[in-house]
Design a protein around this motif. Structure first.
Motif, PDB file in Angstrom:
ATOM      1  N   GLY A  14      -8.801   7.104   2.483  1.00 25.67           N
ATOM      2  CA  GLY A  14      -9.596   7.536   1.329  1.00 25.67           C
ATOM      3  C   GLY A  14     -11.084   7.530   1.636  1.00 25.67           C
ATOM      4  N   VAL A  15     -11.525   6.574   2.451  1.00 20.45           N
ATOM      5  CA  VAL A  15     -12.941   6.495   2.826  1.00 20.45           C
ATOM      6  C   VAL A  15     -13.280   7.609   3.817  1.00 20.45           C
ATOM      7  CG1 VAL A  15     -14.597   5.081   4.134  1.00 20.45           C
ATOM      8  CG2 VAL A  15     -13.264   4.066   2.269  1.00 20.45           C
ATOM      9  N   CYS A  96     -10.322   8.986  -4.316  1.00 17.92           N
ATOM     10  CA  CYS A  96      -9.179   8.779  -3.417  1.00 17.92           C
ATOM     11  C   CYS A  96      -7.897   9.211  -4.141  1.00 17.92           C
ATOM     12  CB  CYS A  96      -9.081   7.319  -3.012  1.00 17.92           C
ATOM     13  SG  CYS A  96      -7.613   7.005  -2.009  1.00 17.92           S
ATOM     14  N   VAL A  99      -6.184   6.572  -6.065  1.00 13.42           N
ATOM     15  CA  VAL A  99      -6.790   6.212  -7.353  1.00 13.42           C
ATOM     16  C   VAL A  99      -6.409   7.260  -8.405  1.00 13.42           C
ATOM     17  CG1 VAL A  99      -8.982   5.846  -8.572  1.00 13.42           C
ATOM     18  CG2 VAL A  99      -8.695   4.958  -6.251  1.00 13.42           C
ATOM     19  N   THR A 162      -6.608  -0.686  -7.140  1.00 15.15           N
ATOM     20  CA  THR A 162      -5.992  -0.510  -5.807  1.00 15.15           C
ATOM     21  C   THR A 162      -6.425  -1.536  -4.776  1.00 15.15           C
ATOM     22  OG1 THR A 162      -7.783   0.984  -5.184  1.00 15.15           O
ATOM     23  CG2 THR A 162      -5.780   2.004  -6.079  1.00 15.15           C
ATOM     24  N   THR A 163      -7.543  -2.237  -5.044  1.00 20.45           N
ATOM     25  CA  THR A 163      -8.111  -3.090  -3.989  1.00 20.45           C
ATOM     26  C   THR A 163      -8.061  -4.578  -4.323  1.00 20.45           C
ATOM     27  OG1 THR A 163     -10.274  -2.679  -4.975  1.00 20.45           O
ATOM     28  CG2 THR A 163      -9.683  -1.328  -3.073  1.00 20.45           C
ATOM     29  N   TYR A 191      -1.961   0.943   0.336  1.00 23.47           N
ATOM     30  CA  TYR A 191      -1.464   0.554   1.669  1.00 23.47           C
ATOM     31  C   TYR A 191      -2.576  -0.086   2.499  1.00 23.47           C
ATOM     32  CZ  TYR A 191      -4.141   4.067   4.069  1.00 23.47           C
ATOM     33  OH  TYR A 191      -5.204   4.754   4.585  1.00 23.47           O
ATOM     34  N   THR A 193      -5.329  -1.744   1.552  1.00 23.56           N
ATOM     35  CA  THR A 193      -5.636  -3.092   1.071  1.00 23.56           C
ATOM     36  C   THR A 193      -4.544  -4.061   1.517  1.00 23.56           C
ATOM     37  OG1 THR A 193      -6.790  -2.187  -0.845  1.00 23.56           O
ATOM     38  CG2 THR A 193      -5.967  -4.441  -1.049  1.00 23.56           C
ATOM     39  N   ALA A 261     -12.187  -1.686   4.119  1.00 23.07           N
ATOM     40  CA  ALA A 261     -11.832  -0.265   4.208  1.00 23.07           C
ATOM     41  C   ALA A 261     -13.045   0.664   4.200  1.00 23.07           C
ATOM     42  CB  ALA A 261     -10.896   0.098   3.058  1.00 23.07           C
ATOM     43  N   PHE A 292      -5.497  12.244   4.119  1.00 25.01           N
ATOM     44  CA  PHE A 292      -5.453  12.963   2.842  1.00 25.01           C
ATOM     45  C   PHE A 292      -6.108  14.326   3.015  1.00 25.01           C
ATOM     46  CE2 PHE A 292      -5.804   8.471   1.066  1.00 25.01           C
ATOM     47  CZ  PHE A 292      -4.440   8.367   0.829  1.00 25.01           C
TER      48      PHE A 292
HETATM   49  S1  SF4 Z   1      -9.009   1.321  -0.248  1.00 29.26           S
HETATM   50 FE1  SF4 Z   1      -7.089   2.364  -0.791  1.00 29.26          FE
HETATM   51  S2  SF4 Z   1      -7.484   3.285  -2.805  1.00 29.26           S
HETATM   52 FE2  SF4 Z   1      -9.479   2.741  -1.927  1.00 29.26          FE
HETATM   53  S3  SF4 Z   1     -10.179   4.586  -0.871  1.00 29.26           S
HETATM   54 FE3  SF4 Z   1      -9.045   3.374   0.646  1.00 29.26          FE
HETATM   55  S4  SF4 Z   1      -6.924   4.149   0.570  1.00 29.26           S
HETATM   56 FE4  SF4 Z   1      -7.969   4.839  -1.279  1.00 29.26          FE
END
Ligand code: SF4
Length: 311
Positions: A14-15, A96, A99, A162-163, A191, A193, A261, A292
């Protein structure tokens, strides 16, 4: 001294996607590209993107009419999209997908007439975005369990930020289940986290001190520090080598290092270099192959050389 490096650590899918979106938007539309909230919670990532022409702004209302804006990875409430429409902004959404999935669950359960309970940390950007999606009750597990406002005879669905800490969330969910044994419980901890917390736990078992590299406002970095402390070792959350205190390492032979992350790998490597260990031992090693897709309008754009994600 030996350094033990946890894996997986650092950037999640996601980052990577969110940072890529800002870089691709800069390449396609030219600077400035506005970013609503820090694109991810790391000052180095934000500074690198700002050096390329990104402008981080907290309130949509402060963005000039008609500008290009990227909404951050943490997700945003519908009121931000409404404000953007009023100002004729070109919004590119870096929320993300994991989210967004929580947002969709919240809307679905609310439509079905269920009482939605979100386990999350009050004031965190992701929680601000999620609570805006539908009527829901927030349970911040760091606070007292709220004694009122719990309706009986209703169907309940439990969602989570999520975190969060896997361990603390399980406790919070079991508190809710005491009141609502039939509650539907979604495990929304992502996943990345989960994997980083498992690796941090293993790391703490092997080492005498754990350094988590990342920002103070990063939820998942703070949770990694707590995981290590729960294993009985001192743990510190630092942005980089400048924040190390050499007193911490007196008599220490095994230093564990991990990162959240949103932390670029170059900061981990800078800390390792500053410690100058006799050897670096890699532990864990769980591969993550998740990626993604980008928003449609950026899929054909070319990433410039020297990208932040490429660190
Ligand atoms: S920590 Fe999890 S929910 Fe947050 S951006 Fe990364 S993959 Fe997405």
């Amino acid at each position: 001294m030996d350094v033990y490096l946890a894996s997986p650590r650092g950037f999640c899918a996601g980052v990577v996607r969110a940072v890529d979106i800002v870089e691709l938007a800069l390449a396609k539309f030219g600077p400035p590209v506005y970013v609503k909230h820090q694109i991810v919670h790391n000052p180095h990532v934000v500074a690198d993107l700002e050096a390329k022409g990104a402008r981080t702004i907290e309130h949509v209302e402060d963005i000039p009419h008609g500008a290009v804006v990227v909404f951050s990875a943490h997700g945003s409430p519908p009121s931000d999209y409404d404000a953007a429409r009023k100002q004729n902004l070109h919004v590119i959404d870096a929320t993300c997908p994991l989210v967004t999935r929580v947002h969709n669950e919240a809307k679905k359960y609310a439509r079905e007439g269920k009482q939605v309970i979100l386990v999350g940390h009050r004031g965190h950007q992701e929680v601000i975005g999620t609570t805006g999606q539908a009527p829901m009750t927030l349970f911040d597990e760091r606070e007292e369990f709220p004694s009122d406002g719990w309706k009986q005879g209703v169907e309940v669905a439990v969602l989570t930020q999520t975190t969060l800490s896997v361990r603390d969330t399980a406790k919070a969910v079991s508190e809710i289940q005491k009141r609502y044994p039939a509650a539907i419980v979604r495990n929304d901890i992502c996943y990345a986290t989960t994997n980083r917390q498992e690796a941090a736990q293993e790391l703490a078992k092997l080492t005498q001190i754990v350094l988590v590299i990342g920002a103070q406002n990063s939820s998942n970095c703070n949770r990694l520090r707590e995981v290590a402390i729960a294993e009985g070792v001192p743990a510190y959350l630092i942005n980089g080598p400048d924040e190390m205190n050499m007193e911490w390492f007196k008599g220490v032979k095994r230093v564990g290092i991990t990162s959240g992350a949103s932390t670029p790998e170059k900061l981990v490597q800078a800390v390792v270099k500053a410690l100058g260990p006799a050897s670096v031992i890699h532990i864990g090693g769980g591969e993550e192959n998740i990626t993604f897709t980008l928003p449609r309008e950026l899929r054909d754009s070319q990433k410039p050389a020297n990208t932040v994600s490429g660190d």
